[in-house]
Design a protein around this motif. Structure first.
Motif, PDB file in Angstrom:
ATOM      1  N   UNK A  58     -84.292 -26.681  26.171  1.00 16.86           N
ATOM      2  CA  UNK A  58     -83.443 -26.643  27.201  1.00 16.86           C
ATOM      3  C   UNK A  58     -84.306 -26.820  28.390  1.00 16.86           C
ATOM      4  N   UNK A  59     -85.481 -26.442  28.641  1.00 12.82           N
ATOM      5  CA  UNK A  59     -86.418 -26.564  29.676  1.00 12.82           C
ATOM      6  C   UNK A  59     -87.087 -27.626  29.780  1.00 12.82           C
ATOM      7  N   UNK A 112     -75.047 -15.405  27.531  1.00  9.92           N
ATOM      8  CA  UNK A 112     -76.416 -14.973  27.655  1.00  9.92           C
ATOM      9  C   UNK A 112     -76.979 -13.886  26.568  1.00  9.92           C
ATOM     10  N   UNK A 120     -74.837 -25.613  29.901  1.00 12.58           N
ATOM     11  CA  UNK A 120     -74.192 -25.659  31.014  1.00 12.58           C
ATOM     12  C   UNK A 120     -75.248 -25.188  32.199  1.00 12.58           C
ATOM     13  N   UNK A 121     -74.913 -25.486  33.371  1.00  8.92           N
ATOM     14  CA  UNK A 121     -75.815 -24.892  34.481  1.00  8.92           C
ATOM     15  C   UNK A 121     -75.856 -23.480  34.714  1.00  8.92           C
ATOM     16  N   UNK A 122     -75.058 -22.629  34.234  1.00  4.40           N
ATOM     17  CA  UNK A 122     -75.055 -21.348  34.139  1.00  4.40           C
ATOM     18  C   UNK A 122     -75.725 -20.664  32.792  1.00  4.40           C
ATOM     19  N   UNK A 123     -76.401 -21.527  32.094  1.00  4.91           N
ATOM     20  CA  UNK A 123     -76.996 -21.200  30.730  1.00  4.91           C
ATOM     21  C   UNK A 123     -76.030 -20.600  29.669  1.00  4.91           C
ATOM     22  N   UNK A 149     -78.425 -16.559  37.139  1.00  2.00           N
ATOM     23  CA  UNK A 149     -77.731 -17.546  36.132  1.00  2.00           C
ATOM     24  C   UNK A 149     -78.175 -18.792  35.793  1.00  2.00           C
ATOM     25  N   UNK A 150     -79.135 -19.226  36.545  1.00  2.00           N
ATOM     26  CA  UNK A 150     -79.696 -20.683  36.256  1.00  2.00           C
ATOM     27  C   UNK A 150     -81.147 -20.264  35.570  1.00  2.00           C
ATOM     28  N   UNK A 151     -81.391 -19.156  35.175  1.00  2.00           N
ATOM     29  CA  UNK A 151     -82.538 -18.664  34.544  1.00  2.00           C
ATOM     30  C   UNK A 151     -83.765 -18.557  35.043  1.00  2.00           C
ATOM     31  N   UNK A 152     -83.779 -18.112  36.622  1.00  3.47           N
ATOM     32  CA  UNK A 152     -84.886 -17.706  37.342  1.00  3.47           C
ATOM     33  C   UNK A 152     -84.521 -16.429  37.831  1.00  3.47           C
TER      34      UNK A 152
END
Lengths: 123, 181
Positions: A55-56, A12, A79-82, B154-157
């Motif tokens: 990604x979005x 991240x 991945x789901x956890x970015x 962690x999902x971006x929100x």
């Protein structure tokens, strides 16, 4: 036809070193690898903006090749956890890359479930 | 104090992932034992009830960070969520299933577009923890709140999740402004 690949997992926050980095060069290339490594890292990180943008847009984890630089293609998998898996490759080989990403993803999940693994730390 | 907490939290979420994965089931008594140990250990570290919830939430956050990918992968056909509502539904469905059944309700607050509520009983977490009368405000849902917060963030929100206690457990989820806009 060269079959060199460069694979990197980015977490991240970009200030820390990448989570994982691996490259495979074909046997006949004996040139200095250092130049290429810098360039590869640079390309991978430059593509991150595009990855974030794409990604979005879709729900899939595998994003098709998101960028192209001279002869290199850049493919990404989020991945789901970015966590972002980025691959630089010379040959256009989507299925193989997708399978590779899926395998790495499964391995990553098993690895990340380890409670003593600090997220975003180097592997 | 820190290291023991780490180890408990780690063992606990390994259990939870085991419980949620399709392949392995974990014994209920093992989970109950671990969780009660966790709570007792947190209790020994703090003086106030409110702090206890904070500690539980911190532990839950670690669990959530690790568990998110595993949950998504084990859920057949689940994709990476790109919408807030999708992420909330994932929390409501998949995560709560790991603890028992699906949560009962997902609501949005009327006055504030950033706030959501998830209401439901938590069969596993609260069943085995008995609360003394003077601490009637205390609720182990703080642990679940931590898990949900980590999963959403962690999902971006980015969000903050707090646990409240009506008749059922209520998790109040407050997203940051940028998420809703």
């Amino acid at each position: 036809m060269s079959g060199s690949f460069y694979f990197i997992i980015v977490g991240h926050w970009l200030s820390t070193p990448p989570v994982f980095e691996m490259e495979s060069l074909p046997a006949e290339k004996a040139e200095s690898k250092d130049d290429h490594r810098h360039l590869n890292q640079f390309l991978a990180h430059a593509a991150l903006d595009l990855v974030d943008k794409n990604m979005w847009l879709s729900n899939n984890m595998y994003l098709k090749p998101v960028d192209k630089f001279n002869v290199c293609f850049v493919s990404a998998f989020v991945t789901a956890g970015h966590m972002r898996f980025i691959m630089l490759h010379d040959i256009r080989q989507e299925d193989g890359i997708k399978n590779f990403f899926t395998d790495v993803y499964n391995l990553y999940i098993k690895f990340a479930m380890n409670p003593f693994y600090e997220p975003n730390s180097p592997i | 104090c820190e290291s023991r907490r780490w180890r408990y939290g780690g063992a606990l979420h390994a259990r939870e992932v085991g419980a949620s994965g399709a392949r392995a089931k974990v014994s209920l008594s093992a989970f109950a034992l671990l969780f009660s140990e966790l709570v007792q250990h947190c209790q020994s570290c703090v003086f106030l009830v409110a702090e206890l919830q904070v500690h539980l939430a911190a532990l839950g956050r670690q669990v959530g960070a690790h568990v998110l990918d595993a949950l998504v992968a084990s859920e057949k056909g689940a994709q990476r969520e790109t919408k807030v509502l999708g992420a909330l539904l994932l929390v409501k469905g998949a995560m709560w299933k790991a603890f028992g059944k699906e949560a009962n309700k997902l609501e949005q607050a009327n006055d504030d577009a950033c706030t959501f509520y998830i209401i439901g009983r938590q069969p596993l977490i609260n069943t085995y923890i008995s609360v003394p009368k003077e601490d009637s405000r205390f609720n182990c849902a703080g642990f679940t709140a931590g898990i949900v917060e980590a999963m959403l963030t962690h999902s971006g929100f980015p969000a903050k999740v707090t646990a409240r206690w009506h008749k059922d457990t209520t998790l109040m989820i407050k997203f940051e402004e940028a998420v809703i806009a």
